[in-house]
Structures are given as structure tokens and as C-alpha cells.
Design a protein around this motif. Structure first.
Motif, mmCIF file in Angstrom:
data_model
loop_
_atom_site.group_PDB
_atom_site.id
_atom_site.type_symbol
_atom_site.label_atom_id
_atom_site.label_comp_id
_atom_site.label_asym_id
_atom_site.label_seq_id
_atom_site.Cartn_x
_atom_site.Cartn_y
_atom_site.Cartn_z
ATOM 1 N N GLY A 23 11.606 -5.950 4.673
ATOM 2 C CA GLY A 23 12.260 -7.122 4.082
ATOM 3 C C GLY A 23 12.604 -8.173 5.126
ATOM 4 N N ILE A 24 13.091 -7.720 6.281
ATOM 5 C CA ILE A 24 13.423 -8.673 7.339
ATOM 6 C C ILE A 24 12.168 -9.400 7.815
ATOM 7 C CG2 ILE A 24 14.276 -8.890 9.708
ATOM 8 C CD1 ILE A 24 16.192 -6.603 9.114
ATOM 9 N N LEU A 27 11.147 -11.897 5.087
ATOM 10 C CA LEU A 27 12.043 -13.057 5.087
ATOM 11 C C LEU A 27 11.775 -13.951 6.291
ATOM 12 C CD1 LEU A 27 15.432 -11.434 3.984
ATOM 13 C CD2 LEU A 27 14.023 -13.020 2.674
ATOM 14 N N GLY A 28 11.564 -13.323 7.442
ATOM 15 C CA GLY A 28 11.257 -14.118 8.627
ATOM 16 C C GLY A 28 9.961 -14.896 8.485
ATOM 17 N N ILE A 30 8.515 -15.830 5.622
ATOM 18 C CA ILE A 30 8.609 -16.825 4.551
ATOM 19 C C ILE A 30 9.441 -18.028 4.974
ATOM 20 C CG2 ILE A 30 9.510 -17.239 2.215
ATOM 21 C CD1 ILE A 30 8.801 -14.313 1.579
ATOM 22 N N PHE A 31 10.567 -17.757 5.643
ATOM 23 C CA PHE A 31 11.519 -18.835 5.942
ATOM 24 C C PHE A 31 11.386 -19.388 7.367
ATOM 25 C CE2 PHE A 31 13.616 -16.525 2.480
ATOM 26 C CZ PHE A 31 13.880 -17.574 1.615
ATOM 27 N N LYS A 32 10.372 -18.942 8.115
ATOM 28 C CA LYS A 32 10.255 -19.429 9.506
ATOM 29 C C LYS A 32 9.991 -20.933 9.560
ATOM 30 C CE LYS A 32 5.428 -17.882 9.846
ATOM 31 N NZ LYS A 32 4.779 -19.201 9.836
ATOM 32 N N MET A 77 13.021 -12.432 14.519
ATOM 33 C CA MET A 77 13.104 -11.602 13.313
ATOM 34 C C MET A 77 12.475 -10.234 13.550
ATOM 35 S SD MET A 77 14.709 -13.120 10.902
ATOM 36 C CE MET A 77 15.261 -14.765 10.377
#
Length: 380
Positions: A23-24, A27-28, A30-32, A77
Motif C-alpha cells: 500500500g505504501i 500510494l507513493g 500514485i501521489f508522487k 516511500m
């Protein structure tokens, strides 16, 4: 059942640990991009006072920083993701007895982080240089136009050297202090090895102090004629009249004779008017006198113009036309030269002169027939 599955242990870690790890990373990934844009906006606010174009400069900073920040944020991340997992040994520690794979992976990760951080800093320095370059363009002095790129490259080199030393100390456990101290002993050998680079660096300071030319000047050096586009700490870049891009070492720019064509107060024009041999001396005198008066009275020439009947050529009577145009702009110069050339043609035609071109005259002489041959023919 779900709890039992999440608590299932595999290689020392539960399924929930692996899910948090994944998940981390997701998320990293996707949102980088979003995070990198937010960070670039924050960094723009730090230097916003230097900006004169507002949104345009902010977009320029985003174009420079988004890609390296994405790489750096993903590496961060990745670090936090691996912190969730449990290991038999702490992955943040490397011992002499650790497996080679663990040592290599950790050192590669450290190298990537240092390189990504250095990348971000270099791009940020490029942006600061862009802001100062735009300010320098609005000033009358050309010195700041060449100092900005010089110091920008110089600072980038210092930052890269510092990043390399950090890499040696933190990744490969090299005693950086001892290494720097050792350079004092080997400095002489290093100076000989980098002799050419040091000479070019010193030549760049000579150029800045002596100011034989500046960015934008039209120069002629070592058989190369063109305008100066950039003066670096190792070389000078010239855009030639053929629009090619030539890089010349700074040492060559100051060791050889250099003609700064931009600093000329006047541009010289020298041509010959070739008149036919049918042109009379009275016509030539009238042409010379009228041309001399026109050149002297022209508002864009000085009083050094000379119009002289100076030689009898192989196929023409030659009148020398020499004058100086009061401009350093090339486009304006060719316009004025064209105007004067039209006037020369008009004066020559008005005074009855004709322009000569290469010609040659061939005289054929027929020889008399031999008398003995004529007598023989008559007897027959």
C-alpha cells in the motif's frame, strides 16, 4: 477467517505487513507527481522575490523539478515501505559478516538517494540561474549576461563534487577528511594532470577581468568569425556566420590575436569602379569629383572617404572608392552600402561613363603569298 489470513506469517512477516508494504508503494507511486508539484510550489515561494514573471516562472520550476522530485519521493516511500517489514537483522546496519546481496542493495539505495538529491539541487540551481539571466537581459551591461551562466555552472560543479564526497563517506566508508588532506600531497600531480583544465579556468577569469569581449559581440579569433553566445569556465561558445556552433577553449581565446568586430566605430568599404577605355579623362574627373562630394556629404559616412583614379588595368580604367560607414549593426551597414552603390552607378551613368568587363581583342594579320609559288602557277 480474514484475521487468520492477515496474521498468517511468511518469511518472518504477516500478510498484513506485506499489504501495508504494498500500500505504501502504491500510494507513493500514485501521489508522487502531486507531491512533487506541491514541493516545487513550496520551493518557488522560497525564491519568489527573485521572480518577475510569476506564474510563468513557477511553471518553469515545475518543469525542471517534477521529474527529479518524483524519483526522490518514490525512493523515500520505498524506505518507509521496507521499514514495515521485519528482518532477522536490521537492514539499516551493514556488518562485515552480512551477505553480499544485502550490502550491495543497501549501497545501491544510498547511491540512488544521493544522486536523486543532487539532481534536484542541480535543477533548482538551473532555475535560479534562469531568474538571474532574465534580470541580466534587462540591464545595459553585458557583464552580468556572461557572469550568470559562469557562476551557475561553477556552483553546479561544487554541488556535484560535494555529493560525490558524501557518497564516498556514507556509502563506501571512505575517510573524506583524510582524502582531502591527502590531496594536498598529491595536489602537484593533480595540477599537472589537469593542466589544460586549470589553464582554461584561469583564462575565463582573465576574460571577465580584462573584458576583451562580451556575450553578443561579433569576434574573429583563430580563423573563426561569429557572435559570442556563452562564456563558460572552460570554453567559449561561438555562433558562426554559417549558423554553426563552435566551442573554443578559453585559453585559445586569449592566447591568439582576437578581433572584436563589434567594437569598431566604423565599417570600411573598399571597391574599384572599372570604366571602359572609351571613358575620357574629363568624364573620369567629373565622376571622381561628384563621388567625392557625395561621400563627404552623406550623413552616415565620415570625412575619411577617398575617391581616386588610381590605375590603368588590363581591360579598364580603375577608380578606387574607399569610405567608412558610421554603424556597427550589420543589417544597417548593408542597407547604407546598397544606397551608396546605387548612387555610384547613377553618377557614372549621368557622366557618360560605362562599366568595363574582362575583354580581349585579337588582331589577325594575313601574310602575302610566296612569289615563286605564283610564278610556277602562271607557267602551268
Amino acid at each position: 477467517m480474514n484475521r487468520e489470513f492477515l496474521n498468517y506469517t511468511f518469511l518472518g512477516n504477516t500478510v498484513s505487513n506485506y499489504l501495508i508494504f504494498t500500500g505504501i508503494l502504491l500510494l507513493g507511486y500514485i501521489f508522487k507527481t502531486v507531491l512533487s508539484k506541491l514541493l516545487s510550489r513550496f520551493m518557488f515561494r522560497l525564491v519568489g522575490k527573485l521572480s518577475k514573471n510569476g506564474e510563468e516562472d513557477e511553471k518553469a520550476l515545475k518543469r525542471l523539478l517534477v521529474q527529479p522530485l518524483e524519483v526522490l519521493l518514490f525512493l523515500i516511500m520505498l524506505f518507509f515501505a521496507f521499514q514495515v517489514l521485519k528482518y532477522p537483522l536490521d537492514p539499516s546496519e551493514v556488518r562485515e559478516t552480512d551477505p553480499m546481496l544485502k550490502v550491495v542493495v543497501r549501497r545501491l539505495y544510498q547511491i540512488f538517494v544521493i544522486v536523486a538529491t543532487n539532481w534536484v539541487l542541480l535543477r533548482f540551481i538551473d532555475f535560479i540561474g534562469l531568474l538571474f539571466s532574465r534580470r541580466a537581459e534587462k540591464t545595459k551591461s553585458k557583464l552580468d549576461d556572461q557572469l550568470v551562466p559562469f557562476f551557475k555552472d561553477f556552483i553546479k560543479v561544487l554541488v556535484s563534487i560535494f555529493a560525490f564526497l558524501v557518497m564516498l563517506g556514507s556509502v563506501f566508508a571512505v575517510d573524506v577528511t583524510g582524502l582531502v588532506a591527502g590531496l594536498g600531497v598529491g595536489g602537484l600531480a593533480l595540477a599537472f594532470a589537469a593542466k589544460e583544465s586549470l589553464e582554461n579556468l584561469l583564462a575565463s577569469f582573465t576574460i571577465f577581468l580584462d573584458k576583451p569581449f562580451a556575450v553578443g559581440d561579433l569576434v574573429e579569433a583563430g580563423g573563426i568569425t561569429g557572435s559570442i553566445e556563452k562564456i563558460g569556465f572552460r570554453s567559449t561558445r561561438i555562433r558562426t556566420l554559417e549558423k554553426t556552433f563552435v566551442t573554443v577553449p578559453n585559453k585559445s581565446m586569449i592566447d591568439k590575436p582576437l578581433n572584436n568586430l563589434t567594437l569598431r566605430t566604423f565599417r570600411r568599404v573598399s571597391i574599384d569602379i572599372n570604366l571602359t577605355y572609351n571613358t575620357t579623362s574629363a568624364q573620369i574627373k567629373a565622376i571622381v569629383a561628384e563621388l567625392q562630394d557625395f561621400i563627404d556629404q552623406h550623413p552616415r559616412t565620415n570625412q575619411d572617404g577617398r575617391i581616386k583614379f588610381h590605375q590603368l588595368g588590363a581591360h579598364s580604367k580603375d577608380v578606387m572608392v574607399l569610405y567608412f560607414v558610421d554603424t556597427t549593426d550589420f543589417n544597417e551597414f548593408i542597407d547604407i552600402r546598397e544606397e551608396i552603390t546605387y548612387k555610384i552607378v547613377e553618377i557614372v551613368e549621368r557622366n557618360g561613363g560605362e562599366f568595363a568587363f574582362p575583354t580581349s581583342t585579337v588582331y589577325l594579320q594575313q601574310s602575302e603569298p610566296d612569289a615563286s609559288i605564283i610564278q610556277t602557277q602562271d607557267q602551268k
